[in-house]
Design an enzyme around this catalytic site. Sequence first.
Site, short mmCIF file in Angstrom:
data_model
loop_
_atom_site.label_atom_id
_atom_site.label_comp_id
_atom_site.label_asym_id
_atom_site.label_seq_id
_atom_site.Cartn_x
_atom_site.Cartn_y
_atom_site.Cartn_z
N LYS A 12 0.84 -1.19 0.00
CA LYS A 12 0.00 0.00 0.00
C LYS A 12 0.88 1.25 0.00
O LYS A 12 1.86 1.33 0.75
CB LYS A 12 -0.91 0.01 1.22
CG LYS A 12 -1.84 -1.19 1.31
CD LYS A 12 -2.87 -1.20 0.20
CE LYS A 12 -3.85 -2.35 0.36
NZ LYS A 12 -4.91 -2.33 -0.66
N HIS A 56 -10.14 -8.69 -7.08
CA HIS A 56 -9.94 -8.17 -5.74
C HIS A 56 -10.56 -9.09 -4.69
O HIS A 56 -11.73 -9.44 -4.78
CB HIS A 56 -10.59 -6.78 -5.65
CG HIS A 56 -10.62 -6.20 -4.27
ND1 HIS A 56 -11.78 -6.10 -3.52
CD2 HIS A 56 -9.63 -5.68 -3.50
CE1 HIS A 56 -11.51 -5.53 -2.37
NE2 HIS A 56 -10.22 -5.27 -2.32
#
Length: 356
Positions: free
Chosen positions: A162, A291
């Site tokens: 991230k 996802h």
Amino acid sequence: MDSQLLKVPTDKHISDSIHSTESVEIIICRIITVDGIEGTGFTYTIGNGGASIKAFLDCYVKKVIIGEDSGDINGIWNKIWWMSQPVGRGGITEHAIAAVDIALWDIKCLEAGKPLFWMLGGNGRPVKLYETNSGWLHYTQEELVESAKHVMKSGFYGFKIKVGKSIEEDMQRLKAVVDAVDGKISVMADANQAWQYPEGLRRSRMMENIGIAWIEEPFPADDIGAYQKLSINSGIPVAAGETIFTKYEFMRYIGAGISIAQPDVCRTGGITEWIQISSLCMANNVNIAPHFIMQLHAPLVSSIPEGIYVEYIPWMEKLFSEKPKIESGMIYPSMKPGTGVKFSRKALEEYNAEYI
């Protein structure tokens, strides 16, 4: 038809550029046919909104599907879709449609006595996994490096980090991980819609120089123009799709030039819509790496040629009576009749949630 809401801890704090939570919500939909076959579907939220999805199922969707032929999956899907148009075309309504659709596909597979991948024309091939659950934004650089080394030793094919800190800190963290894995696995970067176009272009060019495999969701999901400009002006592949909901949106993103589509079966109206999105991707030479929801995405990705990865996030494993088979960084689709997703009675009782 009935529904149930669960609140499930993630077992660790998670954070990215827009989320910070320690739980997810699971909304379950159960449908029983006149022959007594019970299908189970579900969807989820990242910590809030689940009660709204459950209310939509209970108050509106249930009235629409009672008495319908469970085999008419496309017809039921369209009936709910058009019924929900005044408030829908995404978000809560697509989540609700997904839960029903997955339950109907479960029934279809159970009636045929076949696993989902077989019903979709696949052969049950295993799919490569990449790991996301160890790359959160609040982790230190040292923690990321150790996580990446562990992921690599575990046999995974990729590790996603991230991003969303300052450009200097993000690049230091990414480069440290790239150096640590030394080309043995792919390293992806996920911005979770953090930037505007100029910032995204600048960062993507820097990421390209250190060998990042793709940049994911660099811009807000509604800013398709920014995705198109980045796809043209940067050499790094652009991934998107976890926060868009319909085949029509994916059609526009594919036209904008994304390289990797990430449809989430629980956000895109279920298996029926997911299949149509995958057909669009195949026709336009776009790869798919969906996802989350690895248990259900394994048979879906296994059944299509453009499927390249399943994302490893194990938050939901504690809910199911059987874990998916994972060996040498590959996930295997369930060989049992149905979708392969069966909730344990213990989990349904332990994580049951009642919201007013």
